[in-house]
Design a protein around this motif. Structure first.
Motif, PDB file in Angstrom:
ATOM      1  N   ASN A   1       2.830   8.419  -6.234  1.00 36.66           N
ATOM      2  CA  ASN A   1       4.149   8.389  -5.617  1.00 36.66           C
ATOM      3  C   ASN A   1       4.430   9.694  -4.876  1.00 36.66           C
ATOM      4  O   ASN A   1       3.808  10.723  -5.152  1.00 36.66           O
ATOM      5  CB  ASN A   1       5.227   8.171  -6.674  1.00 36.66           C
ATOM      6  CG  ASN A   1       5.162   6.787  -7.291  1.00 36.66           C
ATOM      7  OD1 ASN A   1       5.538   5.794  -6.670  1.00 36.66           O
ATOM      8  ND2 ASN A   1       4.676   6.701  -8.526  1.00 36.66           N
TER       9      ASN A   1
ATOM     10  N   THR B   1       5.014   2.692  -8.150  1.00 33.25           N
ATOM     11  CA  THR B   1       3.835   3.248  -7.484  1.00 33.25           C
ATOM     12  C   THR B   1       3.889   2.918  -5.994  1.00 33.25           C
ATOM     13  O   THR B   1       4.496   1.924  -5.585  1.00 33.25           O
ATOM     14  CB  THR B   1       2.528   2.716  -8.111  1.00 33.25           C
ATOM     15  OG1 THR B   1       1.414   3.482  -7.625  1.00 33.25           O
ATOM     16  CG2 THR B   1       2.323   1.241  -7.846  1.00 33.25           C
ATOM     17  N   GLY B   2       3.314   3.795  -5.207  1.00 34.03           N
ATOM     18  CA  GLY B   2       3.361   3.624  -3.759  1.00 34.03           C
ATOM     19  C   GLY B   2       4.737   3.851  -3.179  1.00 34.03           C
ATOM     20  O   GLY B   2       5.029   3.435  -2.059  1.00 34.03           O
TER      21      GLY B   2
ATOM     22  N   THR C   1      -0.880   5.608 -11.128  1.00 35.34           N
ATOM     23  CA  THR C   1       0.153   5.431 -10.107  1.00 35.34           C
ATOM     24  C   THR C   1       0.195   6.647  -9.187  1.00 35.34           C
ATOM     25  O   THR C   1      -0.157   7.753  -9.593  1.00 35.34           O
ATOM     26  CB  THR C   1       1.539   5.222 -10.727  1.00 35.34           C
ATOM     27  OG1 THR C   1       1.962   6.415 -11.399  1.00 35.34           O
ATOM     28  CG2 THR C   1       1.522   4.055 -11.713  1.00 35.34           C
TER      29      THR C   1
ATOM     30  N   SER D   1       0.148   9.270   0.077  1.00 40.28           N
ATOM     31  CA  SER D   1       0.527   8.730  -1.226  1.00 40.28           C
ATOM     32  C   SER D   1       0.527   7.206  -1.223  1.00 40.28           C
ATOM     33  O   SER D   1       0.066   6.576  -2.174  1.00 40.28           O
ATOM     34  CB  SER D   1       1.896   9.267  -1.649  1.00 40.28           C
ATOM     35  OG  SER D   1       2.906   8.871  -0.756  1.00 40.28           O
ATOM     36  N   ARG D   2       1.038   6.614  -0.165  1.00 43.63           N
ATOM     37  CA  ARG D   2       1.061   5.156  -0.092  1.00 43.63           C
ATOM     38  C   ARG D   2      -0.356   4.576  -0.026  1.00 43.63           C
ATOM     39  O   ARG D   2      -0.691   3.622  -0.725  1.00 43.63           O
ATOM     40  CB  ARG D   2       1.862   4.708   1.133  1.00 43.63           C
ATOM     41  CG  ARG D   2       1.944   3.189   1.316  1.00 43.63           C
ATOM     42  CD  ARG D   2       2.720   2.504   0.227  1.00 43.63           C
ATOM     43  NE  ARG D   2       2.709   1.054   0.399  1.00 43.63           N
ATOM     44  CZ  ARG D   2       3.298   0.202  -0.418  1.00 43.63           C
ATOM     45  NH1 ARG D   2       3.949   0.651  -1.480  1.00 43.63           N
ATOM     46  NH2 ARG D   2       3.252  -1.102  -0.193  1.00 43.63           N
ATOM     47  N   GLY D   3      -1.190   5.184   0.811  1.00 42.19           N
ATOM     48  CA  GLY D   3      -2.562   4.696   0.927  1.00 42.19           C
ATOM     49  C   GLY D   3      -3.352   4.847  -0.356  1.00 42.19           C
ATOM     50  O   GLY D   3      -4.098   3.950  -0.764  1.00 42.19           O
TER      51      GLY D   3
ATOM     52  N   ALA E   1      -2.120   4.990  -3.394  1.00 39.25           N
ATOM     53  CA  ALA E   1      -1.606   4.026  -4.373  1.00 39.25           C
ATOM     54  C   ALA E   1      -2.259   2.659  -4.185  1.00 39.25           C
ATOM     55  O   ALA E   1      -2.663   2.002  -5.160  1.00 39.25           O
ATOM     56  CB  ALA E   1      -0.086   3.905  -4.243  1.00 39.25           C
ATOM     57  N   LYS E   2      -2.403   2.233  -2.927  1.00 41.97           N
ATOM     58  CA  LYS E   2      -3.048   0.946  -2.648  1.00 41.97           C
ATOM     59  C   LYS E   2      -4.531   0.995  -3.008  1.00 41.97           C
ATOM     60  O   LYS E   2      -5.087   0.011  -3.508  1.00 41.97           O
ATOM     61  CB  LYS E   2      -2.862   0.592  -1.175  1.00 41.97           C
ATOM     62  CG  LYS E   2      -1.405   0.270  -0.828  1.00 41.97           C
ATOM     63  CD  LYS E   2      -1.159   0.265   0.668  1.00 41.97           C
ATOM     64  CE  LYS E   2      -1.792  -0.930   1.343  1.00 41.97           C
ATOM     65  NZ  LYS E   2      -1.435  -0.974   2.788  1.00 41.97           N
TER      66      LYS E   2
ATOM     67  N   ARG F   1      -4.977   0.270  -6.660  1.00 43.23           N
ATOM     68  CA  ARG F   1      -4.269  -0.930  -7.101  1.00 43.23           C
ATOM     69  C   ARG F   1      -4.912  -1.517  -8.362  1.00 43.23           C
ATOM     70  O   ARG F   1      -6.117  -1.393  -8.595  1.00 43.23           O
ATOM     71  CB  ARG F   1      -4.243  -1.988  -5.996  1.00 43.23           C
ATOM     72  CG  ARG F   1      -5.576  -2.612  -5.694  1.00 43.23           C
ATOM     73  CD  ARG F   1      -5.458  -3.755  -4.669  1.00 43.23           C
ATOM     74  NE  ARG F   1      -5.111  -3.285  -3.332  1.00 43.23           N
ATOM     75  CZ  ARG F   1      -3.993  -3.625  -2.706  1.00 43.23           C
ATOM     76  NH1 ARG F   1      -3.103  -4.414  -3.282  1.00 43.23           N
ATOM     77  NH2 ARG F   1      -3.769  -3.167  -1.493  1.00 43.23           N
TER      78      ARG F   1
END
Length: 264
Positions: free
Chosen positions: A180, A249-250, A178, A165-167, A169-170, A173
């Motif tokens: 999460n 987001t992220g 979004t 999810s973090r990757g 989100a980036k 960008r």
């Protein structure tokens, strides 16, 4: 509060019961058009019937798919090529002693718990980006951070969702898409209700008492000291799916009852 979901479409995987069902219901209450999912036609039909009984105006349909089978995932995407909101909720769990959990089980659980979200997001993210709006939500778990020693495999798959999810989100960008992760704690899902009922019978106590004892024994860092209802998790998911949440987001958003012993 109007969450501005009237014109939005959503797919919630693994949503014939438990947290997924509660998420689908929450989105429907806000006016979204929702596709639910299960592995069997009869369970999907039953869930739709329950939703329409509670919400007669609900715009809901269902697609049968087993996320351990790539061809069924592909078939789902063909039936539903575009959505505004993707909730990657489907997952399996249970006590799995590390020494006796074989490779096939590891691969199977990764197919369902991780690759389901990878495959769906890989398809829907570019569509959302093209449409300049979207929400991708991964149901992780407090077990992603507090890896349980009796469910290491499950914890590893949920940690993978945090990274994914973090990757993603980036990767998305500066778009209106979004991504999460939601981290529930002990929740009254169908599976947990069944296991707590078994525990209650073994100990000669009520199901509610069994739930409280389980949390005290297995999740002693819990601040609320008990299971939460699936609707409590769903409420956070529904807000995160709304246009109002554009600044989030992220993130790893917790509905864990304070199990994770950290303010961050």
């Amino acid at each position: 509060m109007d969450l501005q979901l009237n014109d939005k479409t959503a797919l919630v995987t693994g949503s014939t019961e438990g947290i997924g069902f509660a998420i689908a219901k929450g989105l429907l209450k806000e006016g979204a058009t929702v596709t639910i999912n299960g592995r069997k036609q009869e369970t999907v039909d039953s869930a739709i019937e329950k939703l329409k009984k509670d919400l007669p105006e609900a715009k809901v349909k269902g697609i049968v798919a087993d996320f351990s089978k790539v061809d069924e995932v592909d078939a789902l995407i063909q039936q539903l090529p575009e959505v505004d909101i993707l909730v990657n909720n489907v997952g399996i769990y249970g006590e799995q002693p590390f020494e006796t959990t074989d490779d096939d089980t590891w691969f199977h659980d990764f197919e369902v718990n991780v690759m389901s979200g990878v495959r769906l997001s890989r398809h829907y993210a570019p569509v959302m980006k093209k449409n300049n709006w979207g929400r991708i939500i991964f149901l992780s778990s407090e077990s992603a951070v507090n890896i349980p020693d009796d469910m290491i495999l499950y914890g590893v798959t949920k940690t993978a969702y945090l990274a994914l999810s973090r990757g993603l989100a980036k990767h998305l960008r500066e778009t209106n898409v979004t991504v999460n992760a939601i981290l529930p704690g002990p929740t009254w899902s169908a599976g947990n209700l069944k296991s707590m009922s078994k525990l209650a019978k073994e100990r000669g106590i009520s199901v509610a008492e069994a739930g409280k004892e389980f949390v005290e024994e297995k999740r002693p860092s819990s601040i609320i000291g008990n299971f939460v209802d699936a609707e409590a998790v769903a409420n956070l998911v529904v807000y995160t799916a709304s246009p109002l949440s554009y600044a989030t987001t992220g993130a790893a958003l917790r509905a864990d009852g304070g199990v994770i012993d950290s303010a961050f």
